[in-house]
Enzyme design. Structure first.
Site, PDB file in Angstrom:
ATOM      1  N   LYS A  22      41.383  24.880  42.446  1.00 59.03           N
ATOM      2  CA  LYS A  22      39.786  25.415  41.945  1.00 59.03           C
ATOM      3  C   LYS A  22      40.699  26.407  40.767  1.00 59.03           C
ATOM      4  O   LYS A  22      40.298  26.397  39.883  1.00 59.03           O
ATOM      5  CB  LYS A  22      39.158  26.320  42.815  1.00 59.03           C
ATOM      6  CG  LYS A  22      38.671  27.642  42.975  1.00 59.03           C
ATOM      7  CD  LYS A  22      38.010  28.352  43.793  1.00 59.03           C
ATOM      8  CE  LYS A  22      38.691  29.131  44.461  1.00 59.03           C
ATOM      9  NZ  LYS A  22      38.910  30.262  43.638  1.00 59.03           N
ATOM     10  N   ASN A  23      41.562  27.526  41.160  1.00 60.18           N
ATOM     11  CA  ASN A  23      42.056  28.686  40.162  1.00 60.18           C
ATOM     12  C   ASN A  23      43.025  28.082  38.659  1.00 60.18           C
ATOM     13  O   ASN A  23      43.156  28.404  38.247  1.00 60.18           O
ATOM     14  CB  ASN A  23      42.901  29.331  41.314  1.00 60.18           C
ATOM     15  CG  ASN A  23      42.306  30.057  42.365  1.00 60.18           C
ATOM     16  OD1 ASN A  23      41.204  29.915  42.231  1.00 60.18           O
ATOM     17  ND2 ASN A  23      42.763  30.651  43.413  1.00 60.18           N
ATOM     18  N   ARG A  92      34.637  35.272  40.831  1.00 61.12           N
ATOM     19  CA  ARG A  92      35.095  36.657  39.859  1.00 61.12           C
ATOM     20  C   ARG A  92      35.480  35.663  38.187  1.00 61.12           C
ATOM     21  O   ARG A  92      35.844  36.833  37.632  1.00 61.12           O
ATOM     22  CB  ARG A  92      36.873  36.622  40.703  1.00 61.12           C
ATOM     23  CG  ARG A  92      37.600  37.298  40.345  1.00 61.12           C
ATOM     24  CD  ARG A  92      37.666  38.509  40.256  1.00 61.12           C
ATOM     25  NE  ARG A  92      38.149  39.669  39.601  1.00 61.12           N
ATOM     26  CZ  ARG A  92      38.846  40.744  39.754  1.00 61.12           C
ATOM     27  NH1 ARG A  92      37.489  41.033  39.636  1.00 61.12           N
ATOM     28  NH2 ARG A  92      39.658  41.117  38.330  1.00 61.12           N
ATOM     29  N   CYS A 116      34.611  36.742  46.224  1.00 59.86           N
ATOM     30  CA  CYS A 116      35.190  37.058  47.534  1.00 59.86           C
ATOM     31  C   CYS A 116      35.653  38.202  48.086  1.00 59.86           C
ATOM     32  O   CYS A 116      36.054  39.253  46.848  1.00 59.86           O
ATOM     33  CB  CYS A 116      36.850  36.448  47.637  1.00 59.86           C
ATOM     34  SG  CYS A 116      37.048  34.746  47.902  1.00 59.86           S
ATOM     35  N   ARG A 121      38.540  44.794  43.802  1.00 62.69           N
ATOM     36  CA  ARG A 121      38.862  44.077  42.747  1.00 62.69           C
ATOM     37  C   ARG A 121      38.201  44.848  41.413  1.00 62.69           C
ATOM     38  O   ARG A 121      37.349  44.491  40.666  1.00 62.69           O
ATOM     39  CB  ARG A 121      37.847  42.899  42.550  1.00 62.69           C
ATOM     40  CG  ARG A 121      38.379  42.129  44.168  1.00 62.69           C
ATOM     41  CD  ARG A 121      37.761  40.486  44.670  1.00 62.69           C
ATOM     42  NE  ARG A 121      39.118  39.798  43.713  1.00 62.69           N
ATOM     43  CZ  ARG A 121      38.863  38.142  43.513  1.00 62.69           C
ATOM     44  NH1 ARG A 121      37.766  38.159  44.388  1.00 62.69           N
ATOM     45  NH2 ARG A 121      39.512  37.306  42.939  1.00 62.69           N
ATOM     46  N   ILE A 123      38.266  45.612  37.289  1.00 61.22           N
ATOM     47  CA  ILE A 123      38.429  44.766  35.840  1.00 61.22           C
ATOM     48  C   ILE A 123      39.057  45.410  34.581  1.00 61.22           C
ATOM     49  O   ILE A 123      39.302  45.339  33.786  1.00 61.22           O
ATOM     50  CB  ILE A 123      37.004  44.150  34.980  1.00 61.22           C
ATOM     51  CG1 ILE A 123      36.369  44.736  34.877  1.00 61.22           C
ATOM     52  CG2 ILE A 123      37.270  42.851  36.355  1.00 61.22           C
ATOM     53  CD1 ILE A 123      34.965  44.343  34.295  1.00 61.22           C
ATOM     54  N   ASP A 124      39.684  46.770  35.306  1.00 58.86           N
ATOM     55  CA  ASP A 124      40.270  48.196  34.280  1.00 58.86           C
ATOM     56  C   ASP A 124      40.651  47.093  33.241  1.00 58.86           C
ATOM     57  O   ASP A 124      41.261  47.126  32.020  1.00 58.86           O
ATOM     58  CB  ASP A 124      40.657  49.015  35.453  1.00 58.86           C
ATOM     59  CG  ASP A 124      42.032  48.280  35.800  1.00 58.86           C
ATOM     60  OD1 ASP A 124      41.466  48.233  37.045  1.00 58.86           O
ATOM     61  OD2 ASP A 124      42.584  49.589  35.904  1.00 58.86           O
ATOM     62  N   LEU A 125      42.724  46.532  34.139  1.00 57.38           N
ATOM     63  CA  LEU A 125      43.253  45.694  32.969  1.00 57.38           C
ATOM     64  C   LEU A 125      42.992  45.489  32.055  1.00 57.38           C
ATOM     65  O   LEU A 125      43.119  44.763  31.285  1.00 57.38           O
ATOM     66  CB  LEU A 125      44.045  45.300  34.096  1.00 57.38           C
ATOM     67  CG  LEU A 125      45.356  45.899  35.630  1.00 57.38           C
ATOM     68  CD1 LEU A 125      45.546  44.804  36.414  1.00 57.38           C
ATOM     69  CD2 LEU A 125      46.025  47.022  34.964  1.00 57.38           C
ATOM     70  N   ARG A 397      32.822  26.716  47.906  1.00 56.99           N
ATOM     71  CA  ARG A 397      32.466  27.504  46.655  1.00 56.99           C
ATOM     72  C   ARG A 397      34.376  26.661  46.362  1.00 56.99           C
ATOM     73  O   ARG A 397      34.105  26.766  45.014  1.00 56.99           O
ATOM     74  CB  ARG A 397      33.181  28.947  46.681  1.00 56.99           C
ATOM     75  CG  ARG A 397      31.795  29.980  47.067  1.00 56.99           C
ATOM     76  CD  ARG A 397      31.853  31.363  46.751  1.00 56.99           C
ATOM     77  NE  ARG A 397      32.907  31.586  45.600  1.00 56.99           N
ATOM     78  CZ  ARG A 397      34.078  32.323  45.167  1.00 56.99           C
ATOM     79  NH1 ARG A 397      33.864  33.218  46.235  1.00 56.99           N
ATOM     80  NH2 ARG A 397      34.760  32.843  44.165  1.00 56.99           N
TER      81      ARG A 397
HETATM   82  C1  EPZ Z   1      42.432  35.474  40.818  1.00 56.38           C
HETATM   83  O1  EPZ Z   1      42.526  36.291  41.390  1.00 56.38           O
HETATM   84  C2  EPZ Z   1      42.615  34.146  41.850  1.00 56.38           C
HETATM   85  N1  EPZ Z   1      41.194  34.329  41.943  1.00 56.38           N
HETATM   86  C3  EPZ Z   1      42.454  34.526  43.535  1.00 56.38           C
HETATM   87  O2  EPZ Z   1      42.244  33.684  44.195  1.00 56.38           O
HETATM   88  C4  EPZ Z   1      44.137  35.286  44.066  1.00 56.38           C
HETATM   89  O3  EPZ Z   1      44.043  35.474  45.341  1.00 56.38           O
HETATM   90  C5  EPZ Z   1      44.646  35.926  43.391  1.00 56.38           C
HETATM   91  O4  EPZ Z   1      44.576  35.341  41.662  1.00 56.38           O
HETATM   92  C6  EPZ Z   1      46.102  36.547  42.976  1.00 56.38           C
HETATM   93  O5  EPZ Z   1      46.617  35.649  43.220  1.00 56.38           O
HETATM   94  C7  EPZ Z   1      40.697  32.992  40.822  1.00 56.38           C
HETATM   95  O6  EPZ Z   1      41.780  32.802  40.266  1.00 56.38           O
HETATM   96  C8  EPZ Z   1      39.872  32.605  40.010  1.00 56.38           C
HETATM   97  P1  EPZ Z   1      44.249  39.173  40.167  1.00 56.38           P
HETATM   98  P2  EPZ Z   1      42.756  37.676  40.643  1.00 56.38           P
HETATM   99  O7  EPZ Z   1      43.801  39.653  39.214  1.00 56.38           O
HETATM  100  O8  EPZ Z   1      42.450  37.474  39.044  1.00 56.38           O
HETATM  101  C9  EPZ Z   1      44.167  44.344  41.405  1.00 56.38           C
HETATM  102  C10 EPZ Z   1      40.610  32.651  46.450  1.00 56.38           C
HETATM  103  O9  EPZ Z   1      41.133  32.551  47.247  1.00 56.38           O
HETATM  104  N2  EPZ Z   1      43.813  44.453  40.008  1.00 56.38           N
HETATM  105  O10 EPZ Z   1      45.737  38.735  40.434  1.00 56.38           O
HETATM  106  O11 EPZ Z   1      41.144  38.688  40.550  1.00 56.38           O
HETATM  107  C11 EPZ Z   1      43.510  43.308  41.980  1.00 56.38           C
HETATM  108  O12 EPZ Z   1      42.941  44.671  42.595  1.00 56.38           O
HETATM  109  C12 EPZ Z   1      40.800  33.888  45.451  1.00 56.38           C
HETATM  110  O13 EPZ Z   1      40.710  31.715  45.509  1.00 56.38           O
HETATM  111  C13 EPZ Z   1      42.773  45.759  39.156  1.00 56.38           C
HETATM  112  O14 EPZ Z   1      43.746  46.691  39.318  1.00 56.38           O
HETATM  113  O15 EPZ Z   1      43.408  38.562  41.033  1.00 56.38           O
HETATM  114  C14 EPZ Z   1      44.160  42.946  43.136  1.00 56.38           C
HETATM  115  O16 EPZ Z   1      44.504  44.292  44.220  1.00 56.38           O
HETATM  116  C15 EPZ Z   1      40.789  35.186  45.590  1.00 56.38           C
HETATM  117  N3  EPZ Z   1      43.012  45.179  37.927  1.00 56.38           N
HETATM  118  C16 EPZ Z   1      45.559  42.468  42.554  1.00 56.38           C
HETATM  119  O17 EPZ Z   1      45.070  43.411  40.831  1.00 56.38           O
HETATM  120  C17 EPZ Z   1      42.409  44.263  37.278  1.00 56.38           C
HETATM  121  O18 EPZ Z   1      41.758  44.654  36.437  1.00 56.38           O
HETATM  122  C18 EPZ Z   1      46.029  40.985  42.578  1.00 56.38           C
HETATM  123  O19 EPZ Z   1      44.444  40.434  41.531  1.00 56.38           O
HETATM  124  C19 EPZ Z   1      42.285  42.992  38.109  1.00 56.38           C
HETATM  125  C20 EPZ Z   1      43.357  43.497  39.260  1.00 56.38           C
END
Ligand code: EPZ
Length: 415
Positions: A22-23, A92, A116, A121, A123-125, A397
């Site tokens: 999926k991811n 997401r 989820c 979560r 999206i500032d980054l 999903r």
């Molecule tokens: C991806 O989510 C995956 N989703 C998630 O899988 C997975 O758990 C996650 O990466 C970590 O490996 C998809 O690929 C669709 P992140 P993502 O940005 O991109 C913080 C599943 O079950 N953050 O690495 O949202 C955030 O709050 C899903 O398949 C910011 O602060 O993960 C979190 O604490 C769940 N600002 C951390 O980074 C931002 O702009 C990790 O988030 C973005 C993220």
């Protein structure tokens, strides 16, 4: 509300090919928007998030044909950069389209993505990086309007190796003028695969899978076909089910070098785990051993997506285990549902203290998110009696056929 039923007490035995990831497929579907031509993806899982992304793509003018796990995307007549808000709220990955649409059209309208409920979560980054690349982004907290005359390369240093932000930057950088350098980039397999896919499309990228990725944008793109690798988290979920229920299971179609940390933990749990490049076998014929401390962390650490399934396994351990969740601040909620089945799990801040029980019992439980729902099925496979998992749509999903898959292995699982 769907309900997944599991009758526990049946050891899992046999061989199963794991669905596509999926991811991995979702950012590639967004990447197809970059190119005025045809992209073919094979081994695509037939899951709700893929159908949701298809609906978004069709709405903005991509022609889509999806049958028997083969997805053909023709983005030559892309018209609009306005993503349907009802779809944005469902997952997401819709945020991935921001970078791709800015790269292709120079404009995009979206909103804060759903997905989820495992933490804030933000999206500032994503937004900071795209602004650094020349995007003007207006955000009133509900609607996000982005525009640019032309994206340009930038040196972006991520304060956290965010998977989604790294993916968004890669898609924007592919179309930007000049060179983009991502420091502290995510190193997850999904990033490596996306880089390999973009390279096949014609994008010049170095550093895939490392913390420093360099993209030289603006090169011509070409028709591309790509096979989606097996889903490492679905594979890990089924290994967890075999650990909880006992048995002897061989999974194929999954690239095990992407799973090393999870496979080692199953060995630490006392399971006999052996693997080759594209298959993994687990034998579990004795009580699970406790794991004193396991911490989730960015790749190559133990993946946060495997945290709930592991908690379900450790609920049966002969001793006390501790799981520390370091990625998402609200991702230990599965513990409360496992306690309804007789587990003894205490949650404090970002730690779960699991006092293993010899037996869990079937109960009415509820899936709080995608992986928590799957974890409840894992626990139910080893429990006495029938467990009913009320699911508002999370499990489907990400799992194409968790019922049929576990039935194939001798489990008693049905919707
Ligand atoms: C991806 O989510 C995956 N989703 C998630 O899988 C997975 O758990 C996650 O990466 C970590 O490996 C998809 O690929 C669709 P992140 P993502 O940005 O991109 C913080 C599943 O079950 N953050 O690495 O949202 C955030 O709050 C899903 O398949 C910011 O602060 O993960 C979190 O604490 C769940 N600002 C951390 O980074 C931002 O702009 C990790 O988030 C973005 C993220």
């Amino acid at each position: 509300m769907d309900t997944l039923k599991v009758q526990g007490g049946y050891p899992l035995r046999g061989e199963l090919k794991v669905q596509g990831s999926k991811n991995t497929v979702l950012p590639m579907m967004a990447a197809a928007v970059l190119y005025k031509g045809v992209t073919v993806l094979t081994n695509v899982p037939m899951i709700r998030d893929v159908y949701c992304m298809i609906h978004i793509l069709e709405t903005i003018g991509v022609r889509v044909v999806f049958s028997d796990h083969c997805l053909v995307l023709d983005a030559s007549s892309l018209q609009s950069g306005e993503i349907p808000l009802e779809d944005v709220k469902k997952m997401r990955s819709s945020i991935m389209l921001l970078g791709a649409l800015l790269g292709r059209l120079g404009e995009a309208v979206t909103s804060y993505p759903g997905g989820c409920s495992i933490g804030k979560r933000p999206i500032d980054l994503h937004l900071e990086a795209l602004r650094a690349m020349g995007a003007d982004i207006q955000d009133d907290g509900i609607c996000i309007r982005a525009g640019t005359k032309k994206l340009h390369g930038a040196r972006i240093s991520l304060r956290f190796p965010s998977v989604g932000a790294t993916e968004n930057i890669l898609l924007a950088a592919a179309a930007a003028d000049g060179v983009t350098v991502i420091e502290n980039a995510a190193r997850e397999p999904e990033i490596t695969e996306l880089c390999l896919f973009l390279q096949k499309m014609g994008v010049r990228i170095t550093g895939a899978g490392t913390g420093m990725i360099c993209v030289r944008g603006g090169s011509g793109l070409c028709d591309t076909s790509y096979q989606i690798p097996g889903d490492r988290i679905v594979a890990g979920t089924y290994l967890a089910a075999a650990a909880a229920a006992g048995g002897d299971v061989c999974l194929t179609g999954v690239y095990t070098p992407y799973m090393t940390s999870a496979l080692q933990v199953f060995r630490d749990c006392g399971c006999d785990v052996t693997w080759g490049k594209e298959h993994v076998r687990i034998r579990s014929d004795r009580r699970i051993l406790p794991v004193p401390m396991i911490c989730t962390s960015p790749y190559p650490g133990f993946p946060t997506d495997m945290q709930s399934p592991l908690m379900a396994v450790l609920a049966y351990a002969d001793g006390i285990s501790v799981i520390e969740e370091n990625i998402f601040e609200e991702r230990l909620n599965c513990g409360a549902q496992l306690c309804r089945m007789g587990a003894d799990i205490q949650i404090t801040h970002n730690r779960a203290r699991i006092i293993g029980q010899k037996e869990l019992k079937g109960a009415w439980v509820e899936a709080g998110d995608l992986r928590a729902g799957a974890a409840l099925a894992v626990a139910a496979a080893g429990a006495c009696g029938i467990t009913k998992i009320a699911d508002p749509g999370h499990i489907r999903r990400g799992y194409e056929a968790i019922d049929q898959d576990l039935q194939m292995l001798g489990g008693k699982v049905w919707w």
